[in-house]
Design a protein around this motif. Sequence first.
Motif, PDB file in Angstrom:
ATOM      1  N   ASN A  83      -6.048   4.402   7.355  1.00 41.08           N
ATOM      2  CA  ASN A  83      -6.675   4.333   6.031  1.00 41.08           C
ATOM      3  C   ASN A  83      -5.999   3.367   5.076  1.00 41.08           C
ATOM      4  O   ASN A  83      -6.605   2.936   4.095  1.00 41.08           O
ATOM      5  CB  ASN A  83      -6.689   5.725   5.389  1.00 41.08           C
ATOM      6  CG  ASN A  83      -7.595   6.690   6.127  1.00 41.08           C
ATOM      7  OD1 ASN A  83      -8.541   6.267   6.791  1.00 41.08           O
ATOM      8  ND2 ASN A  83      -7.309   7.972   6.036  1.00 41.08           N
ATOM      9  N   SER A  84      -4.746   3.028   5.341  1.00 41.88           N
ATOM     10  CA  SER A  84      -3.990   2.277   4.341  1.00 41.88           C
ATOM     11  C   SER A  84      -3.723   0.826   4.700  1.00 41.88           C
ATOM     12  O   SER A  84      -3.223   0.070   3.873  1.00 41.88           O
ATOM     13  CB  SER A  84      -2.636   2.966   4.104  1.00 41.88           C
ATOM     14  OG  SER A  84      -1.862   2.938   5.298  1.00 41.88           O
ATOM     15  N   SER A  85      -4.033   0.414   5.908  1.00 42.63           N
ATOM     16  CA  SER A  85      -3.677  -0.949   6.299  1.00 42.63           C
ATOM     17  C   SER A  85      -4.817  -1.614   7.058  1.00 42.63           C
ATOM     18  O   SER A  85      -5.690  -0.958   7.621  1.00 42.63           O
ATOM     19  CB  SER A  85      -2.412  -0.951   7.166  1.00 42.63           C
ATOM     20  OG  SER A  85      -2.575  -0.116   8.289  1.00 42.63           O
ATOM     21  N   ILE A  86      -4.779  -2.937   7.058  1.00 39.02           N
ATOM     22  CA  ILE A  86      -5.798  -3.734   7.739  1.00 39.02           C
ATOM     23  C   ILE A  86      -5.335  -3.989   9.173  1.00 39.02           C
ATOM     24  O   ILE A  86      -4.191  -4.379   9.417  1.00 39.02           O
ATOM     25  CB  ILE A  86      -5.991  -5.084   7.024  1.00 39.02           C
ATOM     26  CG1 ILE A  86      -6.408  -4.831   5.571  1.00 39.02           C
ATOM     27  CG2 ILE A  86      -7.011  -5.931   7.736  1.00 39.02           C
ATOM     28  CD1 ILE A  86      -6.387  -6.079   4.730  1.00 39.02           C
ATOM     29  N   LYS A  87      -6.234  -3.751  10.123  1.00 40.89           N
ATOM     30  CA  LYS A  87      -5.866  -3.957  11.526  1.00 40.89           C
ATOM     31  C   LYS A  87      -5.586  -5.426  11.790  1.00 40.89           C
ATOM     32  O   LYS A  87      -6.327  -6.303  11.352  1.00 40.89           O
ATOM     33  CB  LYS A  87      -6.986  -3.465  12.452  1.00 40.89           C
ATOM     34  CG  LYS A  87      -6.553  -3.375  13.912  1.00 40.89           C
ATOM     35  CD  LYS A  87      -7.685  -2.862  14.783  1.00 40.89           C
ATOM     36  CE  LYS A  87      -7.194  -2.548  16.183  1.00 40.89           C
ATOM     37  NZ  LYS A  87      -6.502  -3.670  16.824  1.00 40.89           N
ATOM     38  N   ASP A  88      -4.478  -5.692  12.488  1.00 35.39           N
ATOM     39  CA  ASP A  88      -4.128  -7.069  12.810  1.00 35.39           C
ATOM     40  C   ASP A  88      -5.205  -7.680  13.699  1.00 35.39           C
ATOM     41  O   ASP A  88      -5.747  -7.029  14.596  1.00 35.39           O
ATOM     42  CB  ASP A  88      -2.781  -7.131  13.548  1.00 35.39           C
ATOM     43  CG  ASP A  88      -1.638  -6.672  12.652  1.00 35.39           C
ATOM     44  OD1 ASP A  88      -1.870  -6.599  11.431  1.00 35.39           O
ATOM     45  OD2 ASP A  88      -0.546  -6.384  13.152  1.00 35.39           O
ATOM     46  N   LEU A 124       1.004  -5.558   6.975  1.00 33.41           N
ATOM     47  CA  LEU A 124       0.898  -4.187   6.478  1.00 33.41           C
ATOM     48  C   LEU A 124       0.765  -3.204   7.632  1.00 33.41           C
ATOM     49  O   LEU A 124       1.376  -2.133   7.628  1.00 33.41           O
ATOM     50  CB  LEU A 124      -0.306  -4.060   5.540  1.00 33.41           C
ATOM     51  CG  LEU A 124      -0.166  -4.664   4.146  1.00 33.41           C
ATOM     52  CD1 LEU A 124      -1.524  -4.710   3.460  1.00 33.41           C
ATOM     53  CD2 LEU A 124       0.820  -3.863   3.296  1.00 33.41           C
ATOM     54  N   ARG A 125      -0.054  -3.552   8.639  1.00 31.56           N
ATOM     55  CA  ARG A 125      -0.242  -2.663   9.782  1.00 31.56           C
ATOM     56  C   ARG A 125       1.068  -2.474  10.549  1.00 31.56           C
ATOM     57  O   ARG A 125       1.416  -1.362  10.937  1.00 31.56           O
ATOM     58  CB  ARG A 125      -1.337  -3.204  10.684  1.00 31.56           C
ATOM     59  CG  ARG A 125      -1.574  -2.428  11.982  1.00 31.56           C
ATOM     60  CD  ARG A 125      -1.874  -0.952  11.754  1.00 31.56           C
ATOM     61  NE  ARG A 125      -3.089  -0.714  11.039  1.00 31.56           N
ATOM     62  CZ  ARG A 125      -4.280  -0.514  11.604  1.00 31.56           C
ATOM     63  NH1 ARG A 125      -4.399  -0.532  12.916  1.00 31.56           N
ATOM     64  NH2 ARG A 125      -5.337  -0.257  10.862  1.00 31.56           N
ATOM     65  N   ARG A 126       1.836  -3.568  10.735  1.00 34.76           N
ATOM     66  CA  ARG A 126       3.119  -3.462  11.443  1.00 34.76           C
ATOM     67  C   ARG A 126       4.111  -2.617  10.652  1.00 34.76           C
ATOM     68  O   ARG A 126       4.863  -1.820  11.214  1.00 34.76           O
ATOM     69  CB  ARG A 126       3.708  -4.859  11.676  1.00 34.76           C
ATOM     70  CG  ARG A 126       2.854  -5.772  12.509  1.00 34.76           C
ATOM     71  CD  ARG A 126       2.795  -5.328  13.953  1.00 34.76           C
ATOM     72  NE  ARG A 126       1.893  -6.173  14.728  1.00 34.76           N
ATOM     73  CZ  ARG A 126       1.629  -5.999  16.005  1.00 34.76           C
ATOM     74  NH1 ARG A 126       2.181  -4.997  16.647  1.00 34.76           N
ATOM     75  NH2 ARG A 126       0.790  -6.786  16.639  1.00 34.76           N
ATOM     76  N   ARG A 164       0.858  -1.180   0.000  1.00 36.91           N
ATOM     77  CA  ARG A 164       0.000   0.000   0.000  1.00 36.91           C
ATOM     78  C   ARG A 164       0.897   1.233   0.000  1.00 36.91           C
ATOM     79  O   ARG A 164       2.101   1.129   0.214  1.00 36.91           O
ATOM     80  CB  ARG A 164      -0.882   0.062   1.258  1.00 36.91           C
ATOM     81  CG  ARG A 164      -1.876  -1.048   1.408  1.00 36.91           C
ATOM     82  CD  ARG A 164      -3.051  -0.913   0.450  1.00 36.91           C
ATOM     83  NE  ARG A 164      -4.104  -1.848   0.805  1.00 36.91           N
ATOM     84  CZ  ARG A 164      -4.097  -3.140   0.546  1.00 36.91           C
ATOM     85  NH1 ARG A 164      -3.062  -3.671  -0.099  1.00 36.91           N
ATOM     86  NH2 ARG A 164      -5.099  -3.921   0.890  1.00 36.91           N
ATOM     87  N   LEU A 165       0.281   2.397  -0.208  1.00 36.59           N
ATOM     88  CA  LEU A 165       1.012   3.657  -0.109  1.00 36.59           C
ATOM     89  C   LEU A 165       0.426   4.488   1.028  1.00 36.59           C
ATOM     90  O   LEU A 165      -0.795   4.548   1.199  1.00 36.59           O
ATOM     91  CB  LEU A 165       0.916   4.446  -1.421  1.00 36.59           C
ATOM     92  CG  LEU A 165       1.587   3.812  -2.644  1.00 36.59           C
ATOM     93  CD1 LEU A 165       1.344   4.668  -3.880  1.00 36.59           C
ATOM     94  CD2 LEU A 165       3.077   3.612  -2.423  1.00 36.59           C
TER      95      LEU A 165
END
Length: 564
Positions: free
Chosen positions: A557-562, A537-539, A447-448
């Motif tokens: 907005n850019s990552s999925i919560k673990d 991604l979240r990390r 993601r950006l």
Amino acid sequence: MSAIKLGQALVKTGFIKPDQLAKALDEQKKTNTKFTQVLIGQGFKENDILKALAQYFQVPSIDLSAFNIQQSVLDLVPRELCEKNLLIPVQKVGTNLVVAFADPSNISVKDDLRFMTRCKIQAVVTTEIAIGVALEKYHGQKVQELSQVMDNADSDEDFVVQNTEVIDNDKATIDEPIIKFVNAVMMEAVRRKASDIHFEPYEKRFRVRYRIDGNMIEAAAQPPQVGPAISSRLKIMSKMDIAERRRPQDGRIKVKFKAGQDLDFRVSVLPTMWGEKVVLRLLDKANLQLDMTKLGFEPEDLKIFKEAIQQPQGLLLITGPTGSGKTTTIYSALFELNKSDVNISTAEDPVEFNLEGINQVQMNPDIDLNFSNALRSFLRQDPDIIMVGEIRDLETAEISMKAASTGHMVVSTLHTNDAPQTISRLVDMGIPPYIVTSTLTLIVAQRLVGRVCDACKAPVDVPPQVLIDLGAVPEETKEYKLFKGRGCPTCNNSGIKGRLAIFEVMKLTDRMKECILKGGNSMELRNLAREEGMRTLRRSALLKLKRGETTIEEVVNSSIKDST
């Protein structure tokens, strides 16, 4: 306010007589002009009309021509709403917003404004003519600024556009102001480092917007009548059929600047309800980041990625939504692998950047040249490395898997939310799990996120619990250095300047292959991948946040919560 309602209001105040109203309404119906304009044509003064309206509605009147409205106030209410309801925001003092109405009795619109702006609405009255002039003055100002840029271009050697491929035999069919406007919009997009330009036709205006650092920003507006001329100019420049307005078209514009800079614009035309929408994607090779160490990989993830692309065979997938930087990551990998003793072929739709030493093939559905057919041809061309723009169907997936299992390194993309979901997507497409585990070597989801503007960034204090809720380790919350951009001209008052990539690198270990063969779902694969050392991604986003490179909003907005 309707002409009849306005006329009745003026009759009640004694400003006009019933017979004068009937005459004015008849004239208005014949000429289809504003009712106020008809009254002025019959000898009445606009200032007197305004006084009569103020008397009728029992609210103050305002002379908009003598008032300077701040841009921050104009931005509180969309232009579409202003035009539809004949109003314009004038001034904001604390939580009070002064709004000029042609019809101050419109309670529902006031309620909408109150909800939208979170302000107490103070109504003043003006004429519909004054509102129309003000809307054109303030919302058309950016167009004038763009035209001034073009007028001054001869003295600015860095930004004089010279189209290297367009033969302007059709120039006589396009008005000079239209040509200058299109050139000015393109030049301004380059100046502001936009990634896309949107030319959008609507019923009452023709809007131009830029996508800058992932955000859509309105740049200019024109009357709706100019839409066809603007789209025709862009179609001429990109060598499209200007007579065809019913079907989508794709093309390319090659532009050369006086300073020596070459740029490509990928052009897409789409018929809409009010005309043709045109989107230009800026392809600036100078901005193409081919250095893998600068993509945003964490050192451990970069090492895994480099090891995977150096393998003699296997399938490497880059996943993520449109505009997440997948092309840049793939091109950087190909640049790393591009040696004189390696044969690289790519099937792309479209070819975004030309890379010396790589055989790039543009897909063309008109002649049945698609990804699957190109792949079959590549296998007869003695390739070492194959890049497929996107795996869209089972046929392309099967041929890619076959190539990856017969001595070729295959790199491609897929649209999934994260790395573990890629496995499920391939199986759902019809690829047997045993083939997935035997050919797939690495999945990179990306993601950006927006980078905090260095010119206006300032430290911010956030309660530790907020960071913990995002997924931060409680013991590390004191190590976070948080910043946020206040907004400045450098970042278009957004607080964000440029973007960073975050990555989720999932290597298929023996344990993960066993889980896939047993039919494990995405959640099971995700938990197992984290146990095996995968950084989600979240990390990855939290590490950027910890170093003060991005903001909490961008992380959310850019990552999925673990999940754990």
